[in-house]
Design an enzyme around this catalytic site. Structure first.
Site, PDB file in Angstrom:
ATOM      1  N   HIS A 245       1.229  -1.579  -0.087  1.00 16.30           N
ATOM      2  CA  HIS A 245      -0.262   0.290  -0.316  1.00 16.30           C
ATOM      3  C   HIS A 245       1.144   0.635  -0.172  1.00 16.30           C
ATOM      4  O   HIS A 245       1.681   1.198   1.222  1.00 16.30           O
ATOM      5  CB  HIS A 245      -0.917  -0.070   1.511  1.00 16.30           C
ATOM      6  CG  HIS A 245      -0.285  -0.230   2.533  1.00 16.30           C
ATOM      7  ND1 HIS A 245      -1.342  -0.025   3.699  1.00 16.30           N
ATOM      8  CD2 HIS A 245       0.814   0.309   2.743  1.00 16.30           C
ATOM      9  CE1 HIS A 245      -0.098  -0.203   5.113  1.00 16.30           C
ATOM     10  NE2 HIS A 245       0.963  -0.182   4.357  1.00 16.30           N
ATOM     11  N   ASN A 246       0.600   2.612  -1.015  1.00 16.94           N
ATOM     12  CA  ASN A 246       1.306   3.736  -0.888  1.00 16.94           C
ATOM     13  C   ASN A 246       2.495   3.960  -1.361  1.00 16.94           C
ATOM     14  O   ASN A 246       3.390   4.365  -1.176  1.00 16.94           O
ATOM     15  CB  ASN A 246       1.054   4.313   0.192  1.00 16.94           C
ATOM     16  CG  ASN A 246      -0.334   4.909   0.875  1.00 16.94           C
ATOM     17  OD1 ASN A 246      -0.679   4.134   1.756  1.00 16.94           O
ATOM     18  ND2 ASN A 246      -0.945   6.261   0.518  1.00 16.94           N
TER      19      ASN A 246
END
Length: 355
Positions: A245-246
């Site tokens: 994520h991210n």
């Protein structure tokens, strides 16, 4: 097809004066080629195979200095890879074409916007409020979640899942079984009188994939905890890759099979990660970095160049470290010999009578 008829299609190709003009009936590797086949040399390590190939013609680099059988015509080109790719469609079956339309078993939600020429295959599911651009192809058993946006000419192969609100640019290709926008690994751990408690941290962001990205089979790209996980334009991702994520990649990156990138790491432009590279989270990888296979990256890589090993270090430094044990062994052997020579000299001096 005569070789002479093929060359104008390739462009910027040359053969020796008075070279033969064989019939080309197929394509094959240097090792497997038979008379009538066309092959190519893209990697110098296979130069010896050019000298023994049975192919009737071989694309070679302009500076190729090796030999070839008398039955083989060498065709000099700027890029054997590109020349061969241009020739392949003339000797293979055409790709499968999908006619626009929606299969009767597909499920299309409410308020879905479909561009011109969209194809939706058997048992595919398009969630409410999704937008599909022109000429999008959604193969069998694909799931496109609610409020997703797919740009023109996207192609999703069977069993792909695009979770809610994710966004794909134009000409994105995603192969079988890949999941875009699953929850990332985010948990909060606390100790209570009742014991250890693990609570899930909501993953509220999305995934944004820019134009001209291709993603292989069974790869996963996690949605952001907040904001967006972003894949830069023209990036190519292999099978069996995990992107946390991210994570953000710059444009034109290459990520090869079994690479794992932990959350919130940022890759610059043109970063290349070869097979089984592991990248820790919250790192910065500079433009032009190339990490070779099986390396582990625990910290930032801020200088362009090749890296190798675990922990990953510049290739030149790694080779010096790898060669050090052998150098130490050589030194130990030399010291042992010198000690023996010194002892022999001392024994000889001790045996000589005093003058």
């Amino acid at each position: 097809m005569k070789l002479s008829a093929l060359l104008p299609i390739i462009g910027n190709a040359s053969v020796a004066e008075h070279a033969a003009d064989p019939d080309i009936t197929g394509i094959a590797s240097l090792h497997d080629a038979l008379p009538g086949d066309l092959s190519f040399l893209a990697n110098p390590k296979y130069t010896r195979q050019v000298e023994t190939t049975r192919a009737s013609a071989v694309f070679v680099p302009n500076d190729y200095a090796g030999a070839a059988p008398e039955t083989c015509v060498l065709v000099r080109v700027d890029s054997p890879d590109k020349a061969f790719a241009a020739a392949v469609p003339h000797f293979t079956l055409p790709p499968i074409q999908r006619k626009p339309g929606i299969h009767p078993t597909a499920v299309v939600g409410e308020n879905v916007t479909l561009g011109e020429g969209v194809y939706i295959g058997p048992y595919a599911v398009i969630g409410d409020g999704a937008t599909l651009g022109a000429r999008v192809i959604v193969e069998a058993h694909v799931v496109v979640g609610e409020e997703c946006v797919l740009g023109d000419d996207v192609h999703l192969y069977p069993m792909v899942s695009i979770r809610e609100r994710c966004r794909l640019g134009k000409r994105v290709t995603i192969h079988n079984g890949t999941v875009i926008g699953a929850d990332g690994y985010g948990y909060a751990t606390s100790v209570t009188p009742q014991g250890i408690r693990i609570e899930k941290i909501p993953q509220l962001g999305i995934v944004e994939i820019e134009d001209d990205v291709e993603i292989g089979a069974n790869t996963t790209i996690d949605r952001a905890r907040f904001g967006a996980t972003r894949i830069g334009h023209d990036t190519k991702i292999d099978n069996l890759v995990q992107i946390g994520h991210n994570v953000r990649t710059g444009p034109c990156c290459g990520i090869v099979s079994q690479v794992g990138i932990a959350g919130s790491t940022h890759l610059g432009t043109g970063v290349m990660l070869w097979g089984k590279v592991g990248v820790a989270g919250h790192l910065t990888i500079a433009d032009g970095v190339e990490v070779l296979a099986n390396a582990g990256v625990p910290g930032d890589l801020r200088t362009p160049g090749q890296y190798i090993g675990s922990p990953a270090v510049p290739k030149r430094e790694a080779l010096r470290i790898f060669h050090m044990p052998r150098a130490v062994e050589n030194l130990k052997e030399e010291v042992t010999k010198l000690k023996a020579q010194i002892k022999e000299l001392q024994d000889r001096l001790n045996k000589e009578p005093d003058a």
